[in-house]
Design an enzyme around this catalytic site. Structure first.
Site, PDB file in Angstrom:
ATOM      1  N   LYS A 132      13.091   6.377 -13.848  1.00 49.52           N
ATOM      2  CA  LYS A 132      13.420   7.084 -12.626  1.00 49.52           C
ATOM      3  C   LYS A 132      12.713   6.140 -11.665  1.00 49.52           C
ATOM      4  CE  LYS A 132      15.821  10.688 -11.068  1.00 49.52           C
ATOM      5  NZ  LYS A 132      16.861  11.423 -11.956  1.00 49.52           N
TER       6      LYS A 132
HETATM    7  P1  NAD Z   1      22.426  15.153  -2.781  1.00 47.11           P
HETATM    8  O1  NAD Z   1      21.476  14.392  -1.809  1.00 47.11           O
HETATM    9  O2  NAD Z   1      23.752  14.671  -2.495  1.00 47.11           O
HETATM   10  O3  NAD Z   1      22.615  16.512  -2.316  1.00 47.11           O
HETATM   11  C1  NAD Z   1      21.304  17.406  -2.187  1.00 47.11           C
HETATM   12  C2  NAD Z   1      21.829  18.891  -1.373  1.00 47.11           C
HETATM   13  O4  NAD Z   1      20.550  19.738  -1.583  1.00 47.11           O
HETATM   14  C3  NAD Z   1      22.055  18.619  -0.025  1.00 47.11           C
HETATM   15  O5  NAD Z   1      23.213  19.515   0.199  1.00 47.11           O
HETATM   16  C4  NAD Z   1      20.793  18.862   0.747  1.00 47.11           C
HETATM   17  O6  NAD Z   1      20.977  19.383   2.073  1.00 47.11           O
HETATM   18  C5  NAD Z   1      20.318  20.037  -0.278  1.00 47.11           C
HETATM   19  N1  NAD Z   1      18.929  20.351  -0.115  1.00 47.11           N
HETATM   20  C6  NAD Z   1      17.907  19.238   0.075  1.00 47.11           C
HETATM   21  N2  NAD Z   1      16.809  20.160   0.206  1.00 47.11           N
HETATM   22  C7  NAD Z   1      16.971  21.386   0.008  1.00 47.11           C
HETATM   23  C8  NAD Z   1      16.145  22.480   0.122  1.00 47.11           C
HETATM   24  N3  NAD Z   1      14.725  22.532   0.212  1.00 47.11           N
HETATM   25  N4  NAD Z   1      16.797  23.786  -0.066  1.00 47.11           N
HETATM   26  C9  NAD Z   1      18.148  23.852  -0.111  1.00 47.11           C
HETATM   27  N5  NAD Z   1      18.866  22.641  -0.223  1.00 47.11           N
HETATM   28  C10 NAD Z   1      18.293  21.514  -0.051  1.00 47.11           C
HETATM   29  O7  NAD Z   1      21.661  15.074  -4.330  1.00 47.11           O
HETATM   30  P2  NAD Z   1      22.358  15.253  -5.479  1.00 47.11           P
HETATM   31  O8  NAD Z   1      22.725  14.046  -5.849  1.00 47.11           O
HETATM   32  O9  NAD Z   1      23.374  16.395  -5.344  1.00 47.11           O
HETATM   33  O10 NAD Z   1      21.198  16.001  -6.470  1.00 47.11           O
HETATM   34  C11 NAD Z   1      20.835  17.174  -6.319  1.00 47.11           C
HETATM   35  C12 NAD Z   1      20.181  17.531  -7.644  1.00 47.11           C
HETATM   36  O11 NAD Z   1      20.899  17.247  -8.706  1.00 47.11           O
HETATM   37  C13 NAD Z   1      18.905  16.752  -7.769  1.00 47.11           C
HETATM   38  O12 NAD Z   1      17.746  17.560  -8.452  1.00 47.11           O
HETATM   39  C14 NAD Z   1      18.994  15.701  -8.569  1.00 47.11           C
HETATM   40  O13 NAD Z   1      18.028  15.096  -9.302  1.00 47.11           O
HETATM   41  C15 NAD Z   1      19.941  16.416  -9.662  1.00 47.11           C
HETATM   42  N6  NAD Z   1      20.936  15.633 -10.289  1.00 47.11           N
HETATM   43  C16 NAD Z   1      21.857  14.620  -9.744  1.00 47.11           C
HETATM   44  C17 NAD Z   1      22.758  13.993 -10.586  1.00 47.11           C
HETATM   45  C18 NAD Z   1      23.920  13.074  -9.757  1.00 47.11           C
HETATM   46  O14 NAD Z   1      24.587  12.656 -10.468  1.00 47.11           O
HETATM   47  N7  NAD Z   1      23.725  12.999  -8.454  1.00 47.11           N
HETATM   48  C19 NAD Z   1      22.786  13.954 -11.872  1.00 47.11           C
HETATM   49  C20 NAD Z   1      21.891  14.969 -12.295  1.00 47.11           C
HETATM   50  C21 NAD Z   1      20.953  15.544 -11.692  1.00 47.11           C
END
Ligand code: NAD
Length: 419
Positions: free
Chosen positions: A109
C-alpha cells in the site's frame, strides 16, 4: 515516524487479527514472526512547485508487506490524516486479500499525506509524477503494481503510468491498474469493487435465508465503492435507505433512488439539503435499523462505543478495516455477522489482476467475461469461508483469515529462507 498504538490504531487491529488466527492455526512461531513484519517500507519526501510560486514538500510512503505468493499489489491513498500505521495495516490486509481469493500477488500500500481537495489539477499532477519517480526503484510490472484507493482515480493512475513509462523508456501499461480504458485499463475495473461487494451481499443474504428484493441497505461513503454498491444493489431490487459522504448523510426508510442521489452528489459534492430525505450524521447512519450495513468509507467506523447500538442484521465491509477488534467481538456476541473486508471488497483486486494479465498479454477481454470470472472467484472464496466457519464455528473474519494466512505461510515454508 514513531506512532503510539491505541485501541483504534489500524496497525494494532491488523496485528491482533493475525495473532488471533496464528494461535488458532498453531502457526509455527518463526512464520508468525515473519508475517508480523514487513519486507520493505520506503518513506519519501516529494517537493512540488505550487501554483503560487512556493515549493511545497509532501511526505509519501510505499509499504511492501509480503511477496511470497507473487509481486506486491496495493492501492495509493491521498489523505491529510494518512499515517504510516494506516498503510502498514492496509498492506498486510492486501497480502491476506490476494491470498484468500487466489490471485497471485502479495500485499502493498502507498500514499501521500495531502488534501487533494486543496490542490489544483496541476499541483496534483506534479505531486503524483514526483511520487512515482520517488518510489520507482521498488515498483515494476513484476515487482509492485499500484492501484487506486481513497482520493485517487483513473487520471492519477494515468499519470503514474505515464511517468513510469517515460522513465522506463517504453510504454508500460502493466505498471499500474485502475487506468483509463484507452491506455490499457480493463473493462469492468471501475465498478469491480462495488460489484464484488454486491455479489458478496447476495451470497450472504442467501446463506442467511433473507430476500434480496426489498432488502433495506445502509451505505456509509458514496465514492468509488459505495456508489457502485448502491447502483448494483438497486438494480437487484434492494432498497437503499441511507447513504453518506464525509459531510453527513440522508435517510429515507422507503428507499432512495440511486440515479437521483448520484446525480446530486456528483453536482454538489455532498448530500446536504437533498430533498425527499432526512439529513443524518454519519454516526447515526451506522445505527439505523436495516438488513445490511455497508461501511464503504474509511477505517475504524464501528468501534466498542457504537457496536452495541448497531441494528443491522449483517455488516458487509466495503471499506478496509471499518470494524475494530473490540467491535468485532461485541457484534459476534450479539450474533450480528460481519463479512470481512478481505472477502467483501476483494472484487477490486481481482479485476486489477485481470487488468494486469490483459496488459502483460496485450490481449483484452469483453466485460461479460471479466464479470463472470470475477463472480466465479468470489463465489468460490465465499463458499470456502462460509464452509470453514460452519465446520469450525469460527466467525467469518476468522475463517477468512485462517484460509488466507495458511496459503501465505505455506508459500513461505516451501520457498524457505534465502540464503
Ligand atoms: P473514495 O475516495 O472514492 O470515496 C470515499 C467516500 O467516503 C466518499 O464518499 C467520502 O465523502 C466518504 N467519506 C470520507 N470520509 C468519511 C467519513 N469520515 N465518514 C463518512 N464518509 C466518509 O474512496 P473509495 O475508493 O470508494 O474507497 C472507500 C473504501 O473502500 C476505503 O476504505 C478503501 O480502502 C476501500 N477499498 C477501495 C477499493 C477501490 O477499488 N477503490 C478497493 C478495496 C477497498
Amino acid at each position: 515516524m514513531p506512532e503510539k498504538l491505541t485501541e483504534n490504531n489500524p496497525w494494532q487491529t491488523a496485528l491482533t487479527q493475525l495473532d488471533t488466527v496464528s494461535g488458532l492455526m498453531m502457526l509455527p512461531e518463526d512464520i508468525h514472526h515473519v508475517l508480523r513484519n514487513f519486507d520493505r517500507i520506503l518513506s519519501v519526501s516529494i517537493p512540488v512547485h505550487m501554483d503560487n510560486g512556493s515549493l511545497g514538500v509532501f511526505h509519501g510512503f510505499r509499504v511492501q508487506h509480503n511477496a511470497s505468493r507473487g509481486p506486491y499489489k496495493g492501492g495509493v491513498r491521498y489523505h491529510p490524516g494518512l499515517t504510516l500505521d494506516d498503510l502498514k495495516a492496509l498492506a498486510m490486509e492486501m497480502t491476506w486479500k490476494c491470498s484468500l481469493v487466489g490471485v497471485p500477488f502479495g500485499g502493498a500500500k502507498g500514499g501521500i499525506i495531502c488534501d487533494p481537495k486543496k490542490l489544483s489539477k496541476g499541483e496534483l499532477e506534479r505531486l503524483t509524477r514526483r511520487y512515482t519517480c520517488a518510489i520507482m526503484p521498488i515498483i515494476g510490472i513484476e515487482k509492485d503494481i499500484p492501484a487506486p484507493d481513497v482520493n485517487t482515480n483513473e487520471q492519477i493512475m494515468a499519470w503514474i503510468m505515464d511517468s513510469y513509462s517515460f522513465n522506463n523508456g517504453y510504454y508500460t501499461p502493466g505498471i499500474v491498474t485502475g487506468k483509463p480504458l484507452n491506455i490499457g485499463g480493463s473493462l469492468g475495473r471501475k465498478d469491480a469493487t462495488g460489484l464484488g461487494v454486491a455479489n458478496i451481499v447476495e451470497n450472504t443474504v442467501e446463506s442467511m435465508e433473507m430476500d434480496l428484493k426489498g432488502l433495506a441497505v445502509v451505505i456509509q461513503g458514496y465514492g468509488n465503492v459505495g456508489s457502485a454498491v448502491g447502483k448494483f444493489l438497486s438494480e437487484r431490487g434492494c432498497r437503499i435507505i441511507a447513504v453518506s459522504s464525509s459531510r453527513g448523510g440522508i435517510y429515507n426508510p422507503k428507499g432512495l433512488d440511486h440515479a437521483s442521489i448520484m446525480k446530486y452528489y456528483q453536482e454538489k459534492g455532498s448530500f446536504e439539503h437533498f430533498s425527499e430525505a432526512e439529513n443524518i450524521t454519519n454516526a447515526s447512519l451506522l445505527e439505523l435499523p436495516c438488513d445490511v450495513l455497508i461501511p464503504a468509507a474509511l477505517g475504524n467506523q464501528i468501534t466498542k462505543e457504537n457496536a452495541g447500538r448497531i441494528k443491522a442484521k449483517v455488516v458487509v465491509e466495503g471499506a478496509n478495516g471499518p470494524t475494530t477488534p473490540e467491535a468485532d467481538h461485541l457484534l459476534n456476541e450479539r450474533k450480528i455477522p460481519v463479512v470481512p473486508d478481505i472477502l467483501a471488497n476483494a472484487g477490486g483486486v481481482v479485476v486489477s489482476y485481470f487488468e494486469w494479465v490483459q496488459d502483460v498479454q496485450c490481449f483484452f477481454w469483453p466485460e461479460k467475461e471479466i464479470n463472470t470470472r470475477l463472480k466465479n472467484l468470489l463465489d468460490r472464496a465465499y463458499e470456502e469461508v462460509f464452509r470453514l466457519s460452519e465446520e469450525k464455528g469460527y466467525n467469518l473474519r476468522t475463517a477468512a483469515m485462517v484460509l488466507a494466512v495458511k496459503k501465505v505461510a505455506d508459500a513461505i515454508s516451501v520457498r524457505g529462507v534465502y540464503p
